[in-house]
Every structure is written in C-alpha cells, then in structure tokens.
Design a protein around this motif. Structure first.
Motif, PDB file in Angstrom:
ATOM      1  N   UNK A 141      -3.273   0.668  -4.661  1.00 29.87           N
ATOM      2  CA  UNK A 141      -2.978   1.686  -3.657  1.00 29.87           C
ATOM      3  C   UNK A 141      -1.695   2.417  -4.018  1.00 29.87           C
ATOM      4  N   UNK A 142      -1.618   3.683  -3.631  1.00 32.53           N
ATOM      5  CA  UNK A 142      -0.405   4.455  -3.865  1.00 32.53           C
ATOM      6  C   UNK A 142      -0.351   5.622  -2.890  1.00 32.53           C
ATOM      7  N   UNK A 143       0.740   6.361  -2.954  1.00 33.70           N
ATOM      8  CA  UNK A 143       0.901   7.560  -2.119  1.00 33.70           C
ATOM      9  C   UNK A 143       0.755   8.800  -2.984  1.00 33.70           C
ATOM     10  N   UNK A 144      -0.107   9.711  -2.579  1.00 33.15           N
ATOM     11  CA  UNK A 144      -0.235  10.978  -3.271  1.00 33.15           C
ATOM     12  C   UNK A 144      -0.549  10.808  -4.735  1.00 33.15           C
ATOM     13  N   UNK A 145       0.231  11.486  -5.582  1.00 27.82           N
ATOM     14  CA  UNK A 145      -0.023  11.509  -7.015  1.00 27.82           C
ATOM     15  C   UNK A 145       0.840  10.522  -7.793  1.00 27.82           C
ATOM     16  N   UNK A 146       1.459   9.570  -7.110  1.00 30.60           N
ATOM     17  CA  UNK A 146       2.272   8.585  -7.824  1.00 30.60           C
ATOM     18  C   UNK A 146       1.398   7.766  -8.760  1.00 30.60           C
ATOM     19  N   UNK A 147       1.974   7.312  -9.856  1.00 28.58           N
ATOM     20  CA  UNK A 147       1.219   6.545 -10.832  1.00 28.58           C
ATOM     21  C   UNK A 147       1.452   5.047 -10.717  1.00 28.58           C
ATOM     22  N   UNK A 148       2.405   4.618  -9.876  1.00 28.28           N
ATOM     23  CA  UNK A 148       2.592   3.187  -9.671  1.00 28.28           C
ATOM     24  C   UNK A 148       1.626   2.715  -8.595  1.00 28.28           C
ATOM     25  N   UNK A 149       0.993   1.566  -8.828  1.00 21.97           N
ATOM     26  CA  UNK A 149       0.007   1.045  -7.893  1.00 21.97           C
ATOM     27  C   UNK A 149       0.527  -0.214  -7.232  1.00 21.97           C
ATOM     28  N   UNK A 150       0.173  -0.377  -5.964  1.00 23.71           N
ATOM     29  CA  UNK A 150       0.559  -1.550  -5.201  1.00 23.71           C
ATOM     30  C   UNK A 150      -0.691  -2.303  -4.770  1.00 23.71           C
ATOM     31  N   UNK A 151      -0.534  -3.597  -4.545  1.00 24.30           N
ATOM     32  CA  UNK A 151      -1.666  -4.407  -4.119  1.00 24.30           C
ATOM     33  C   UNK A 151      -2.033  -4.141  -2.666  1.00 24.30           C
ATOM     34  N   UNK A 152      -1.052  -3.731  -1.875  1.00 28.50           N
ATOM     35  CA  UNK A 152      -1.283  -3.393  -0.461  1.00 28.50           C
ATOM     36  C   UNK A 152      -0.913  -1.926  -0.223  1.00 28.50           C
ATOM     37  N   UNK A 153      -1.560  -1.263   0.724  1.00 32.17           N
ATOM     38  CA  UNK A 153      -1.236   0.136   1.002  1.00 32.17           C
ATOM     39  C   UNK A 153       0.213   0.294   1.463  1.00 32.17           C
ATOM     40  N   UNK A 154       0.942   1.202   0.846  1.00 27.20           N
ATOM     41  CA  UNK A 154       2.321   1.471   1.286  1.00 27.20           C
ATOM     42  C   UNK A 154       2.333   2.444   2.467  1.00 27.20           C
ATOM     43  N   UNK A 155       3.487   2.614   3.069  1.00 30.26           N
ATOM     44  CA  UNK A 155       3.667   3.655   4.085  1.00 30.26           C
ATOM     45  C   UNK A 155       3.895   4.975   3.360  1.00 30.26           C
ATOM     46  N   UNK A 175       4.336   9.268   3.060  1.00 27.12           N
ATOM     47  CA  UNK A 175       4.808  10.445   3.783  1.00 27.12           C
ATOM     48  C   UNK A 175       3.673  11.410   4.065  1.00 27.12           C
ATOM     49  N   UNK A 176       3.895  12.329   4.986  1.00 28.81           N
ATOM     50  CA  UNK A 176       2.854  13.275   5.370  1.00 28.81           C
ATOM     51  C   UNK A 176       2.388  14.176   4.247  1.00 28.81           C
ATOM     52  N   UNK A 177       3.269  14.446   3.273  1.00 32.78           N
ATOM     53  CA  UNK A 177       2.902  15.326   2.163  1.00 32.78           C
ATOM     54  C   UNK A 177       2.157  14.600   1.045  1.00 32.78           C
ATOM     55  N   UNK A 178       2.072  13.274   1.117  1.00 27.06           N
ATOM     56  CA  UNK A 178       1.417  12.494   0.063  1.00 27.06           C
ATOM     57  C   UNK A 178       0.674  11.329   0.711  1.00 27.06           C
ATOM     58  N   UNK A 179      -0.506  11.557   1.219  1.00 26.33           N
ATOM     59  CA  UNK A 179      -1.231  10.516   1.957  1.00 26.33           C
ATOM     60  C   UNK A 179      -1.696   9.370   1.058  1.00 26.33           C
ATOM     61  N   UNK A 180      -2.256   8.362   1.692  1.00 31.75           N
ATOM     62  CA  UNK A 180      -2.687   7.155   1.004  1.00 31.75           C
ATOM     63  C   UNK A 180      -3.836   7.431   0.033  1.00 31.75           C
ATOM     64  N   UNK A 181      -3.750   6.836  -1.167  1.00 33.55           N
ATOM     65  CA  UNK A 181      -4.811   6.918  -2.170  1.00 33.55           C
ATOM     66  C   UNK A 181      -5.207   5.522  -2.628  1.00 33.55           C
ATOM     67  N   UNK A 182      -6.491   5.342  -2.878  1.00 31.82           N
ATOM     68  CA  UNK A 182      -7.015   4.170  -3.572  1.00 31.82           C
ATOM     69  C   UNK A 182      -7.363   4.613  -4.985  1.00 31.82           C
ATOM     70  N   UNK A 183      -6.814   3.921  -5.996  1.00 31.50           N
ATOM     71  CA  UNK A 183      -7.014   4.296  -7.395  1.00 31.50           C
ATOM     72  C   UNK A 183      -7.766   3.184  -8.110  1.00 31.50           C
TER      73      UNK A 183
END
Length: 319
Positions: free
Chosen positions: A188-202, A204-212
């Motif tokens: 999981x990540x926010x927007x176009x970030x390339x770092x992935x997390x095991x759990x969805x992060x919080x 910001x409004x300009x970069x919503x949640x993504x599943x990669x």
C-alpha cells in the motif's frame, strides 16, 4: 564444535571469560529474534527479492525512466467469483473488484473475454484484472480506477521481452498472509510514491490510497496456468530468468486508486486483513495489439501513455 586448540583449561580465568562472552552472544541473539518477531506490520515492503522466484525487483522513483506503456482501466463490477482459483463455480470465492474485460465471471475464458468489451482506454486490452474488495468500517469501497504499467523488469534487456501467451493466468501477493508481506509483490502507498507499506498509511487529500501489485515476469514457456496458479511463472533477479522459466515477459505492475484519505478508517479486504493484499491477471489481450505495444514502447525504449499528475508528482521518491 570448539577446537581443542581453543578450548580453555577447566577452572581457568579463560573459562570465565568465554562463558561470559557466550552468554552475552546468546542474549544478543535472543534479543534480535524478539525484535524481528515484534517488527511493526507497517514496515516498508522490500524493494527486491533475493533471487528468482522470491519476489520482484521493482522500479523506484518517478515513472518514465524506462520504455513502457500504460493502460488506464475503470472499475467494472464486483462479484464473488474468481475464474483462476475457483473456475466455473459462481459465487464460491470471496468478493473481488474487476477491471478491464466487462464479462469477467467464474466461468470466463480468455476467448470469451476477448469477444467482449473493456473498461480500459486501449481497445486491444480485454484482459481481466481483479483484487479482493476493500471495505471501510464494514462497507465496501468502490475503487476509482486501475493503472497497468507494462515494462521490462529492472536489468532485463528490453529486446528479450516477449508478449504474454494468450490465456496466461498470474497472481501477485499472498491471500493467506498472516504477517507483513516483505517480498515486494503487494503493498500500500499514497498517490505516486514508490515505497510500499504492509498496511495502508494515512494519505493526504492530494494523494489518495493506492494498492500496488507487481506480477512475475518470467514464464516457463509451456504452461499458461498451474495447479497452484504460481509455479508456471517466476520473478527475475538481476535481469535474468531462471533456467526453469526462461522466457522474459513484461513486468506488469498495477496500481489501484481508492477514494481513501486521512485517518479514522477501519480497512479490511474480503480475503481477510489488509495484510492479505493480492491480485489476479488473466491475459485476454488481442495478441497483435499486445505485440505492437511491446515492440513500439518497450522494444524502442519509448515512454508511451504516461502523463504526470502534477498534484502527486512531488510524492515520487527514490529509496
């Protein structure tokens, strides 16, 4: 075993020293094991696996550094079907969200999908993409869209990339995971970030949640599926496929956008907790269209179909 040459005499001061050192080493080792077991599930997902079959070697940083083409697909429908894992048995899977081929259901065949319509912006892409439904406080979340990136995996000579065989089935991620997935195939990540997390992060409004999700890029050259739906494909390592899976195919990475921002969410997947993130791909591309995209974009090292989202571009990061 300790060498006779290094073993101290009984009762000597050396015995005391060795005993103390061994005890200290055991304490450090035990502490390390405890720390490993207690590591947070929000740790960053590994960017690369240690070898073929272990996990994908992913690109980090801004998109557009290598030849690629991108397909944008709108959400199509949801159903408790899975034509790969539970074929021909409608309603027997956990709920999935589908993109691409609009006719995808449990008894779908690649030929039937090819004859149907697609939600993707390339008419030649009638493949089916799907993942378990995300819910928030028990209510299903309607995803916004899916972006599918097709590239040569890192280090793979682009001239060696071949089209997926028609009907190829692939799974990325682990639907029965109880701990953090650390092989980089799902996160999981926010927007176009390339770092992935095991759990969805919080987010910001300009970069919503993504599943990669990143799918295998090596094929055994024979089978389009396997009993475990995995062993016919594998991940490359350091630009090479294992001898058992010698055919380089595109590295397919999909990024699903959800209308989830901020905090105060209680997220889960229909497959279980958010740690069970995974997705499926069933290739029903028009073979000529897929071959053309690979030749014109990957083969020529041209970046096709990629438009920068200016709101999300500052969030690109390189690790």
């Amino acid at each position: 075993m300790t060498s006779d040459r290094l073993r101290p005499r009984s009762g000597s001061s050396a015995t005391v020293v060795v005993t103390v050192l061994v005890a200290a080493a055991m304490a450090v080792s035990a502490a390390a094991i405890v720390a490993q077991a207690a590591r947070s599930d929000t740790e960053t997902v590994a960017m690369a696996g240690p070898g073929p079959g272990a996990g994908p070697e992913r690109y980090s940083g801004p998109q557009g550094g290598v030849g690629q083409f991108v397909v944008q697909c709108l959400y199509s429908h949801s159903a408790t079907d899975d034509p790969i894992v539970v074929p021909d048995e409608r309603g027997m899977a956990h709920r999935h969200d589908f993109y691409g081929a609009t006719r995808t259901r449990a008894d779908s065949t690649p030929a039937a999908l090819r004859r149907g319509k697609t939600t993707c912006d390339k008419s030649g892409d009638t493949a089916a993409y799907w993942h378990p439904t995300l819910s928030d406080h028990g209510v299903a979340v309607r995803p916004r869209s899916l972006a599918a990136y097709y590239r040569a995996a890192p280090g793979v000579p682009r001239s060696q990339v071949r089209p997926f065989p028609f009907g190829l089935a692939m799974i990325a991620g682990h639907p029965h995971a109880h701990h953090s997935q650390t092989d980089g195939a799902a996160g999981w990540t926010c927007g176009a970030r390339s770092d992935l997390l095991a759990r969805p992060p919080d987010c910001p409004g300009t970069a919503p949640l993504h599943l990669v999700l990143t799918f295998p890029d090596c094929w055994d050259g024979v089978n389009i599926d396997a009993p475990d739906h995995r062993s016919h494909v594998a991940y490359s390592a350091r630009g090479r496929c294992a001898d058992s899976h010698p055919v380089h195919v595109p590295q397919l990475t999909v990024s699903v956008t959800f209308p989830i921002t901020g905090s105060d969410h209680d997220l889960a997947l229909s497959s279980g907790s958010v740690l069970t993130a995974h997705g499926d791909f069933l290739n029903a591309w028009d073979p000529a269209a897929l071959a053309r995209e690979i030749a014109m974009c990957i083969g020529r090292n041209a970046v096709c179909d990629l438009a920068s989202n200016r709101q999300e571009s500052p969030l690109f990061q390189t690790r």
